[in-house]
Design an enzyme around this catalytic site. Sequence first.
Site, PDB file in Angstrom:
ATOM      1  N   GLU A 141      20.984 -14.760  -8.133  1.00  0.00           N
ATOM      2  CA  GLU A 141      20.427 -13.426  -8.374  1.00  0.00           C
ATOM      3  C   GLU A 141      19.933 -13.303  -9.827  1.00  0.00           C
ATOM      4  OE1 GLU A 141      19.281 -11.110  -6.786  1.00  0.00           O
ATOM      5  OE2 GLU A 141      19.377  -9.322  -8.032  1.00  0.00           O
ATOM      6  N   HIS A 186      23.572 -34.415  -9.804  1.00  0.00           N
ATOM      7  CA  HIS A 186      22.919 -35.108  -8.689  1.00  0.00           C
ATOM      8  C   HIS A 186      21.401 -35.007  -8.776  1.00  0.00           C
ATOM      9  CE1 HIS A 186      26.774 -35.901  -6.849  1.00  0.00           C
ATOM     10  NE2 HIS A 186      27.115 -34.654  -7.140  1.00  0.00           N
ATOM     11  N   GLU A 208      11.260 -12.769 -11.878  1.00  0.00           N
ATOM     12  CA  GLU A 208      10.369 -11.692 -11.440  1.00  0.00           C
ATOM     13  C   GLU A 208       9.930 -10.756 -12.554  1.00  0.00           C
ATOM     14  OE1 GLU A 208      13.685  -8.993  -9.017  1.00  0.00           O
ATOM     15  OE2 GLU A 208      11.658  -9.098  -8.270  1.00  0.00           O
ATOM     16  N   ASN A 237      -1.887   1.926   6.055  1.00  0.00           N
ATOM     17  CA  ASN A 237      -0.944   0.986   5.451  1.00  0.00           C
ATOM     18  C   ASN A 237      -0.501   0.047   6.570  1.00  0.00           C
ATOM     19  OD1 ASN A 237       0.988  -0.279   3.977  1.00  0.00           O
ATOM     20  ND2 ASN A 237       2.312   1.493   3.709  1.00  0.00           N
ATOM     21  N   GLY A 238      -0.506  -1.258   6.337  1.00  0.00           N
ATOM     22  CA  GLY A 238      -0.094  -2.198   7.378  1.00  0.00           C
ATOM     23  C   GLY A 238      -1.162  -3.257   7.588  1.00  0.00           C
ATOM     24  N   TRP A 291      -2.904  -2.571  -1.719  1.00  0.00           N
ATOM     25  CA  TRP A 291      -2.404  -3.870  -2.168  1.00  0.00           C
ATOM     26  C   TRP A 291      -3.138  -4.879  -1.289  1.00  0.00           C
ATOM     27  CZ3 TRP A 291       0.758  -7.971  -0.346  1.00  0.00           C
ATOM     28  CH2 TRP A 291       1.386  -8.745  -1.355  1.00  0.00           C
ATOM     29  N   ARG A 335       5.206   0.673  -6.101  1.00  0.00           N
ATOM     30  CA  ARG A 335       5.173  -0.180  -4.911  1.00  0.00           C
ATOM     31  C   ARG A 335       4.253  -1.385  -5.116  1.00  0.00           C
ATOM     32  NH1 ARG A 335       6.739   2.469  -0.108  1.00  0.00           N
ATOM     33  NH2 ARG A 335       5.210   1.335   1.118  1.00  0.00           N
ATOM     34  N   LYS A 338       7.342  -3.272  -4.297  1.00  0.00           N
ATOM     35  CA  LYS A 338       8.709  -2.820  -4.094  1.00  0.00           C
ATOM     36  C   LYS A 338       9.142  -3.003  -2.636  1.00  0.00           C
ATOM     37  CE  LYS A 338      12.644  -0.971  -5.225  1.00  0.00           C
ATOM     38  NZ  LYS A 338      13.605  -1.875  -5.884  1.00  0.00           N
ATOM     39  N   CYS A 381       0.832  -1.205   0.000  1.00  0.00           N
ATOM     40  CA  CYS A 381       0.000   0.000   0.000  1.00  0.00           C
ATOM     41  C   CYS A 381       0.867   1.256   0.000  1.00  0.00           C
ATOM     42  CB  CYS A 381      -0.863   0.035   1.255  1.00  0.00           C
ATOM     43  SG  CYS A 381      -1.867  -1.424   1.470  1.00  0.00           S
ATOM     44  N   LYS A 404      16.045 -12.465 -11.007  1.00  0.00           N
ATOM     45  CA  LYS A 404      15.682 -11.375 -11.941  1.00  0.00           C
ATOM     46  C   LYS A 404      14.834 -11.941 -13.081  1.00  0.00           C
ATOM     47  CE  LYS A 404      16.416  -8.514 -10.062  1.00  0.00           C
ATOM     48  NZ  LYS A 404      17.100  -8.430  -8.809  1.00  0.00           N
TER      49      LYS A 404
HETATM   50  O1  M6R Z   1      13.889  -3.416   0.427  1.00  0.00           O
HETATM   51  P1  M6R Z   1      14.587  -4.729   0.634  1.00  0.00           P
HETATM   52  O2  M6R Z   1      15.995  -4.720   0.154  1.00  0.00           O
HETATM   53  O3  M6R Z   1      14.508  -5.214   2.068  1.00  0.00           O
HETATM   54  O4  M6R Z   1      13.782  -5.778  -0.243  1.00  0.00           O
HETATM   55  C1  M6R Z   1      14.093  -7.143  -0.195  1.00  0.00           C
HETATM   56  C2  M6R Z   1      13.426  -7.908  -1.320  1.00  0.00           C
HETATM   57  O5  M6R Z   1      12.036  -7.790  -1.230  1.00  0.00           O
HETATM   58  C3  M6R Z   1      13.871  -7.393  -2.696  1.00  0.00           C
HETATM   59  O6  M6R Z   1      15.260  -7.458  -2.844  1.00  0.00           O
HETATM   60  C4  M6R Z   1      13.221  -8.241  -3.816  1.00  0.00           C
HETATM   61  O7  M6R Z   1      13.712  -9.546  -3.792  1.00  0.00           O
HETATM   62  C5  M6R Z   1      13.457  -7.569  -5.165  1.00  0.00           C
HETATM   63  N1  M6R Z   1      12.218  -7.401  -5.864  1.00  0.00           N
HETATM   64  C6  M6R Z   1      14.351  -8.333  -6.049  1.00  0.00           C
HETATM   65  O8  M6R Z   1      14.557  -7.703  -7.270  1.00  0.00           O
END
Ligand code: M6R
Length: 613
Positions: A488, A511, A495, A100-101, A74, A27, A608, A2, A492
């Site tokens: 990593e 394995h 996502e 928010n929360g 959200w 976000r 985000k 949110c 990417k």
């Molecule tokens: O704000 P943060 O670094 O704590 O966020 C952690 C993860 O949510 C964030 O890195 C997420 O995995 C990204 N979308 C990856 O690209």
Amino acid sequence: MCGIVGYIGNKKACPILIAGLSRLEYRGYDSAGISTIEKNDLSIMKDKGRVKNLSNLEGIDNLEGTIGIAHTRWATHGKPCKENSHPHQDNSKTFSIVHNGIIENYNELRTFLTEKGYTFYSETDTEVIPNLIHYYYSKDSQNDDLKFLRAVKNTCADLKGSFAIEAISKLYPNNMIVVRKDSPLVIGTCEDEKYLASDIPAILSYTKDFYLLDDLEFVVLTRNSAKFYNQDLEEITKDTQTIEWNMSSAEKDGFDDFMLKEINEQPTAIRETIGARISLNSKCQFDELSFTKDYLSSINKIYIVACGTAMHAGLSCKNAIEKLCKIPVEVDIASEFRYRSPIIDEKTLCIFISQSGETADTIAALKLSKESGAKTLAISNVIGSSITREADYSIYTHAGPEIAVASTKAYTSQVVLLNILAIYFAEILEVCDENLIINLKQNILELPKKVEEALKCTDIIKDFAKQIYLEKDMFFLGRGIDETVAREGSLKMKEISYIHSESYAAGELKHGPIALIENGITVISILTDENLVKKTISNIQEVITRGAKTLVITNQNIDKTMFDLVINLPKTSSFVSPILSIIPLQLLSYYISKEKGLDVDKPRNLAKSVTVE
Ligand code: M6R
């Protein structure tokens, strides 16, 4: 997650609120709404879907009010729909709030209020808040200036969970009440105007002066004042902080998407993060830290705790800290760490990494570590974020605002900063060969130039993306530090390209996972550790034999003929090699996402900042 925006001033609130919501779109959200005070009455407009739907609602252009609150939701409790979207009002339509929360005890509160005669029109946890405010307001026989504030404060005393709340009332057309607990909210201030938002970029075009709130500090805003109160409603003083980010850092600056802009900003982000922290002739500087040799020598374990990409940054720096400082390092996922009863005491140092500084699981893990006696150090990109206010020590990456959901420049800045931290500790401990430190410093200082060099693969990667964007599955392989980059790169790809991908330590392939390799499947390998080159190449040969298409990212001299594509990177210290190796992988996921016509900056189902557990 949110997003919240608020405004009180002399201009029409509606356009400012809508612009703020648009800036918070990254976000992640599914509905949007605003409430303003119009001629001593509350107006509410909200709808499912994008902020654009909200701004097209009939009558919205007629709103004249100069005080208002706004929200992007959200969905957590109840489906995305108009009824569940914010703002919410009490039954008498005297109070409007956005939240928010998550209110964990909302069922109990709902039952309590229902018994008192209140009716609920949504499935949300939030709707208890305006009704509780009304309940406490009606019960209060004192008719002084603090009556509205008291009602909000008594309401918050009943709430379990996390919240950032903005409240307005038709009875108080010149006031807005604000409070937060474990959920982000900042207040921007100018002479006759106050702006509120879940994060700084949303209101950066109006002011650079911000109040950063601590948990359960209550604020009464008027056009030209901000009064702060503690939980006993005693007035407290608070200073503003000036934020150095400029507006263009929160804009696309000619790039098609924030992600592409942020990938290209990495040389600058890394340069800024290095700053004056290292030089070849003197010891590493961290003005914010005051670790002593006695303390560091007493540490028998370091935990690095984070989520997602930030956790991958931690993983790739485990080796550097262990080798330079001779202290064992464990890297943990925050949501696992907090529930697995980790062994923590005063001899443990816990490092928490979070770009946003607002990730609920990371904050909870930090609180747990503090309670167990450990010293805590936060690494964040956002000044004054929750994680930095909770930790004993905080240091910042200087990557500038990261807007795209997929983290890029924050990751590489985190890897740089963790390596500098390893050097800082090592220089205090004096347990490491000085040449190793000098060599690493030299390599770190050369990184911005080498990242620029690495970015030159953009066009080749773009072409390769065109060949493979319709793939359904992919594999990422690496050994040692390259395996952390494989993780990593795979994250990417998932996502933003929605391609199923797996990452493996290359030696693990035979394995089990090799059973999945079939003709035409894409296997991407990272190959930067000269001691492991031959071994990894053998693993790649195993998949070539089974028909895989191969992309190799390397800084080694290898025979290129057997692979479909090889991307050559500049050589660097293996401790910081992920900073270069990740660049082609960030670009590949970006261009595949573009080929597929997806929303790169706002991938489906993702937010985000993940401010709920
Ligand atoms: O704000 P943060 O670094 O704590 O966020 C952690 C993860 O949510 C964030 O890195 C997420 O995995 C990204 N979308 C990856 O690209």
